[in-house]
Design an enzyme around this catalytic site. Structure first.
Site, PDB file in Angstrom:
ATOM      1  N   ASP A   1       0.819  -1.216   0.000  1.00 44.06           N
ATOM      2  CA  ASP A   1       0.000   0.000   0.000  1.00 44.06           C
ATOM      3  C   ASP A   1       0.853   1.267   0.000  1.00 44.06           C
ATOM      4  O   ASP A   1       0.358   2.359   0.270  1.00 44.06           O
ATOM      5  CB  ASP A   1      -0.955   0.006   1.194  1.00 44.06           C
ATOM      6  CG  ASP A   1      -0.210   0.020   2.528  1.00 44.06           C
ATOM      7  OD1 ASP A   1       1.034  -0.089   2.518  1.00 44.06           O
ATOM      8  OD2 ASP A   1      -0.865   0.158   3.579  1.00 44.06           O
TER       9      ASP A   1
ATOM     10  N   HIS B   1      16.117  28.485   0.116  1.00 46.03           N
ATOM     11  CA  HIS B   1      15.424  29.497  -0.690  1.00 46.03           C
ATOM     12  C   HIS B   1      15.402  30.841   0.031  1.00 46.03           C
ATOM     13  O   HIS B   1      15.528  31.896  -0.598  1.00 46.03           O
ATOM     14  CB  HIS B   1      14.000  29.016  -0.981  1.00 46.03           C
ATOM     15  CG  HIS B   1      13.230  29.930  -1.876  1.00 46.03           C
ATOM     16  ND1 HIS B   1      13.627  30.215  -3.166  1.00 46.03           N
ATOM     17  CD2 HIS B   1      12.086  30.639  -1.670  1.00 46.03           C
ATOM     18  CE1 HIS B   1      12.760  31.058  -3.717  1.00 46.03           C
ATOM     19  NE2 HIS B   1      11.822  31.326  -2.829  1.00 46.03           N
TER      20      HIS B   1
ATOM     21  N   LYS C   1      11.062  41.843 -13.200  1.00 50.10           N
ATOM     22  CA  LYS C   1       9.987  41.090 -13.839  1.00 50.10           C
ATOM     23  C   LYS C   1       8.686  41.271 -13.079  1.00 50.10           C
ATOM     24  O   LYS C   1       8.681  41.563 -11.893  1.00 50.10           O
ATOM     25  CB  LYS C   1      10.340  39.603 -13.929  1.00 50.10           C
ATOM     26  CG  LYS C   1      10.310  38.881 -12.600  1.00 50.10           C
ATOM     27  CD  LYS C   1      10.405  37.376 -12.782  1.00 50.10           C
ATOM     28  CE  LYS C   1      10.082  36.708 -11.448  1.00 50.10           C
ATOM     29  NZ  LYS C   1      10.942  35.636 -11.088  1.00 50.10           N
TER      30      LYS C   1
ATOM     31  N   ASP D   1      20.534  31.860  -9.498  1.00 51.61           N
ATOM     32  CA  ASP D   1      19.347  31.664  -8.657  1.00 51.61           C
ATOM     33  C   ASP D   1      19.521  30.378  -7.863  1.00 51.61           C
ATOM     34  O   ASP D   1      20.447  29.595  -8.110  1.00 51.61           O
ATOM     35  CB  ASP D   1      18.083  31.606  -9.515  1.00 51.61           C
ATOM     36  CG  ASP D   1      16.864  32.180  -8.799  1.00 51.61           C
ATOM     37  OD1 ASP D   1      16.935  32.373  -7.563  1.00 51.61           O
ATOM     38  OD2 ASP D   1      15.839  32.425  -9.468  1.00 51.61           O
TER      39      ASP D   1
ATOM     40  N   GLY E   1      10.712  28.981 -16.993  1.00 53.49           N
ATOM     41  CA  GLY E   1      10.173  30.145 -17.693  1.00 53.49           C
ATOM     42  C   GLY E   1      10.896  31.434 -17.370  1.00 53.49           C
ATOM     43  O   GLY E   1      11.192  32.243 -18.264  1.00 53.49           O
TER      44      GLY E   1
END
Length: 310
Positions: free
Chosen positions: A34, A127, A190, A216, A223
């Site tokens: 499972d 991040h 942006k 980054d 994108g």
């Protein structure tokens, strides 16, 4: 000390073990019918300093559960200290409430790891740096900048380089790399019209005739990078490279980047590269095993980790 690896990135775990000249501890991580996760540590870890190497990359929830259950198994096996080595910390982008009635999932995941029994955390290029404060245990946030700086110096012309932040939020990270390689800094301004899409507006800085290096921490759909590269080239840039720590590359990101005007995308192996990434003509992977291995070694000997980045 002992090194234990989950299933998220075995090649990286093996490279870290090779750097430290240590074998990976025998550990079985399997699924029941499972899809429940079952873990068995197959050697004695009583009184040991144990490092669990596991990125919480795709499938994020499966790999997170593996990490939690491995930590629990080690705690119940009387390990002296358990360090969660998380090269890519999933859920890091959910570090604040973007709107009403939304979670802060990065804090929830931090609590889960702490409550499972981890004594400290070792991760790479979070991040947002303040996520370290989400943990109530010591947390070391390593930086890939020294590895990237070395690679850039070896491959790109020194007098013509320019570091570019793909958005205003990444300026601090980009400035740190620009200082390391003695290059000027530019910023892509942006505006994101809707989630998952980005529209490049304008470039802050003189990029004409420059070899631009987009920097980054995460590339997901690709994108932003593709649009930023087009905007830089439209403003006279000679060519555009991208150096990104974590190559999430979901959906059609690899083909989007392969068909873009990016000269090269360089990512680390914090997330195990897929076959599509390996065969892409303009994507290259650099190894972070020496960096993480050195940090693990210093943690085990109670030496300074921050001096790695001096």
């Amino acid at each position: 000390m002992k090194l234990v690896a989950g299933n998220s990135n075995h090649p990286l775990a093996e490279a870290i073990a090779a750097y430290l000249n240590l074998p990976l501890a025998k550990c079985q991580v399997k699924r029941f019918a499972d899809m429940e996760v079952f873990v068995e540590i197959q050697e004695n870890v009583r009184g040991e300093d144990v490092f669990v190497i596991q990125s919480t990359s795709f499938p994020a929830n499966d790999h997170l559960m593996e990490l939690l259950i491995i930590i629990d198994a080690l705690r119940r096996s009387s390990a002296r200290r358990i360090t969660a080595v998380i090269p890519y910390f999933g859920y890091a982008r959910q570090d604040r409430k973007p709107g009403p009635r939304t979670p802060i999932s990065a804090k929830l995941v931090s609590n889960l790891i702490t409550n499972a029994g981890a004594d400290r955390v070792l991760t790479l290029d979070l991040h947002a740096g303040q996520i370290q404060g989400f943990f109530d245990i010591p947390t070391d946030n390593l930086f890939s900048a020294p590895i990237m700086a070395r690679d850039i110096k070896e491959r790109l012309d020194g007098g013509n380089r320019m570091v570019v932040s793909p958005d205003v939020g990444g300026v601090v990270r980009a400035r740190a790399l620009a200082k390391r390689i003695d290059a000027p800094l530019a910023i892509v301004d942006k505006r994101r019209e809707r989630p998952g899409e980005s529209e490049v507006m304008n470039i802050i800085g003189e990029v004409e005739g420059r070899s631009c290096i987009l920097l980054d921490d995460i590339v997901d759909s690709g994108g932003t990078l593709v649009n930023a590269a087009d905007a830089l080239l439209a403003n006279g840039a000679k060519d555009v490279y991208a150096y990104i720590t974590h190559g999430v590359l979901s959906g059609g990101a690899v083909s989007r980047i392969a068909n873009s005007r990016l000269k090269e995308l360089v990512i680390t192996d914090s997330i195990q590269p897929t076959e599509a990434v390996k065969v892409a003509h303009n994507i290259r992977v650099i190894g972070i095993a020496p960096l993480i291995g050195e940090a693990i070694g210093r943690t085990a000997t109670e030496s300074s980790v921050s001096s790695l980045f001096d």
